[in-house]
Design a protein around this motif. Structure first.
Motif, PDB file in Angstrom:
ATOM      1  N   VAL A   1       0.874  -1.176   0.000  1.00 20.11           N
ATOM      2  CA  VAL A   1       0.000   0.000   0.000  1.00 20.11           C
ATOM      3  C   VAL A   1       0.910   1.224   0.000  1.00 20.11           C
ATOM      4  O   VAL A   1       1.819   1.328   0.819  1.00 20.11           O
ATOM      5  CB  VAL A   1      -0.936   0.013   1.234  1.00 20.11           C
ATOM      6  N   LYS A   2       0.677   2.130  -0.943  1.00 18.59           N
ATOM      7  CA  LYS A   2       1.551   3.295  -1.082  1.00 18.59           C
ATOM      8  C   LYS A   2       1.382   4.239   0.099  1.00 18.59           C
ATOM      9  O   LYS A   2       0.297   4.732   0.363  1.00 18.59           O
ATOM     10  CB  LYS A   2       1.265   4.024  -2.384  1.00 18.59           C
ATOM     11  N   LEU A   3       2.503   4.462   0.768  1.00 18.15           N
ATOM     12  CA  LEU A   3       2.544   5.312   1.945  1.00 18.15           C
ATOM     13  C   LEU A   3       3.906   5.982   1.949  1.00 18.15           C
ATOM     14  O   LEU A   3       4.926   5.312   1.901  1.00 18.15           O
ATOM     15  CB  LEU A   3       2.387   4.453   3.210  1.00 18.15           C
TER      16      LEU A   3
ATOM     17  N   SER B   1      11.755   7.725  11.262  1.00 17.00           N
ATOM     18  CA  SER B   1      12.384   8.464  12.368  1.00 17.00           C
ATOM     19  C   SER B   1      11.591   9.694  12.786  1.00 17.00           C
ATOM     20  O   SER B   1      12.103  10.536  13.515  1.00 17.00           O
ATOM     21  CB  SER B   1      13.812   8.859  11.989  1.00 17.00           C
ATOM     22  N   SER B   2      10.363   9.818  12.322  1.00 11.87           N
ATOM     23  CA  SER B   2       9.468  10.907  12.708  1.00 11.87           C
ATOM     24  C   SER B   2       9.978  12.273  12.257  1.00 11.87           C
ATOM     25  O   SER B   2       9.770  13.274  12.909  1.00 11.87           O
ATOM     26  CB  SER B   2       9.242  10.894  14.225  1.00 11.87           C
ATOM     27  N   VAL B   3      10.668  12.300  11.107  1.00  9.26           N
ATOM     28  CA  VAL B   3      11.227  13.547  10.601  1.00  9.26           C
ATOM     29  C   VAL B   3      10.427  14.104   9.435  1.00  9.26           C
ATOM     30  O   VAL B   3      10.200  15.306   9.351  1.00  9.26           O
ATOM     31  CB  VAL B   3      12.713  13.357  10.193  1.00  9.26           C
ATOM     32  N   CYS B   4       9.951  13.241   8.532  1.00  9.29           N
ATOM     33  CA  CYS B   4       9.311  13.749   7.310  1.00  9.29           C
ATOM     34  C   CYS B   4       7.808  13.961   7.456  1.00  9.29           C
ATOM     35  O   CYS B   4       7.245  14.808   6.777  1.00  9.29           O
ATOM     36  CB  CYS B   4       9.603  12.830   6.127  1.00  9.29           C
ATOM     37  N   GLY B   5       7.145  13.191   8.268  1.00 11.12           N
ATOM     38  CA  GLY B   5       5.705  13.329   8.445  1.00 11.12           C
ATOM     39  C   GLY B   5       4.869  12.797   7.300  1.00 11.12           C
ATOM     40  O   GLY B   5       3.662  13.004   7.259  1.00 11.12           O
ATOM     41  N   GLU B   6       5.484  12.087   6.360  1.00 11.29           N
ATOM     42  CA  GLU B   6       4.772  11.602   5.179  1.00 11.29           C
ATOM     43  C   GLU B   6       3.954  10.335   5.426  1.00 11.29           C
ATOM     44  O   GLU B   6       3.155   9.955   4.576  1.00 11.29           O
ATOM     45  CB  GLU B   6       5.760  11.348   4.045  1.00 11.29           C
ATOM     46  N   CYS B   7       4.137   9.708   6.560  1.00 11.19           N
ATOM     47  CA  CYS B   7       3.442   8.438   6.824  1.00 11.19           C
ATOM     48  C   CYS B   7       2.177   8.653   7.651  1.00 11.19           C
ATOM     49  O   CYS B   7       1.702   7.736   8.311  1.00 11.19           O
ATOM     50  CB  CYS B   7       4.387   7.457   7.516  1.00 11.19           C
ATOM     51  N   ARG B   8       1.601   9.862   7.543  1.00  9.39           N
ATOM     52  CA  ARG B   8       0.394  10.172   8.310  1.00  9.39           C
ATOM     53  C   ARG B   8      -0.737   9.218   7.942  1.00  9.39           C
ATOM     54  O   ARG B   8      -0.907   8.844   6.787  1.00  9.39           O
ATOM     55  CB  ARG B   8      -0.077  11.595   8.016  1.00  9.39           C
TER      56      ARG B   8
END
Length: 102
Positions: free
Chosen positions: A32-34, A41-48
Motif C-alpha cells: 500500500v503506497k505510503l 524516524s518521525s522527521v518527514c511526516g509523510e506516513c500520516r
C-alpha cells in the motif's frame, strides 16, 4: 492479527499484522503506497494516517516530535504518524485511512 487500511482511492485493504512492527512497516510490506522518506524516524511526516474514532483512545499519546511533524503538515486531530505506532495484540483490527498527499 489484522489492520484495515483504506488507501487514498478509498479501497480498503485487510492486512496481516505482526506484533512489534511499526504500522508503517506493515502497510508498506503489503504494497500500500505510503510515504516515508525518513524511514520511520518521525522527521518527514509523510506516513500520516487517519485513525478511526473507535481506535483513537486505544493508542499511546504522541511524543513531542510526532506532534511537531503533525503540526507542520496541518494534520487533523484524528491523524498520527504510522512510524510511531507499534502494533500489538490490543490493536488487532485497527482501522486507518490514508489522508490526501500533502
Amino acid at each position: 492479527m489484522k489492520i484495515v487500511v483504506a488507501d487514498r482511492d478509498g479501497v480498503a485493504h485487510e492486512l496481516d499484522a505482526v506484533e512489534g512492527w511499526r504500522v508503517m512497516e506493515i502497510v508498506r510490506a503489503h504494497g500500500v503506497k505510503l510515504g516515508a522518506e525518513c524511514g520511520g524516524s518521525s522527521v518527514c511526516g509523510e506516513c500520516r494516517v487517519r485513525v478511526a474514532p473507535e481506535w483513537q483512545n486505544k493508542l499511546h499519546e504522541p511524543r513531542d516530535e510526532e506532534l511537531d511533524r503533525l503540526d507542520e503538515h496541518l494534520a487533523g486531530d484524528d491523524e498520527r504518524l504510522s512510524c510511531q505506532l507499534i502494533f500489538s495484540e490490543e490493536l488487532n483490527g485497527l482501522t486507518l485511512s490514508l489522508p490526501d498527499a500533502a
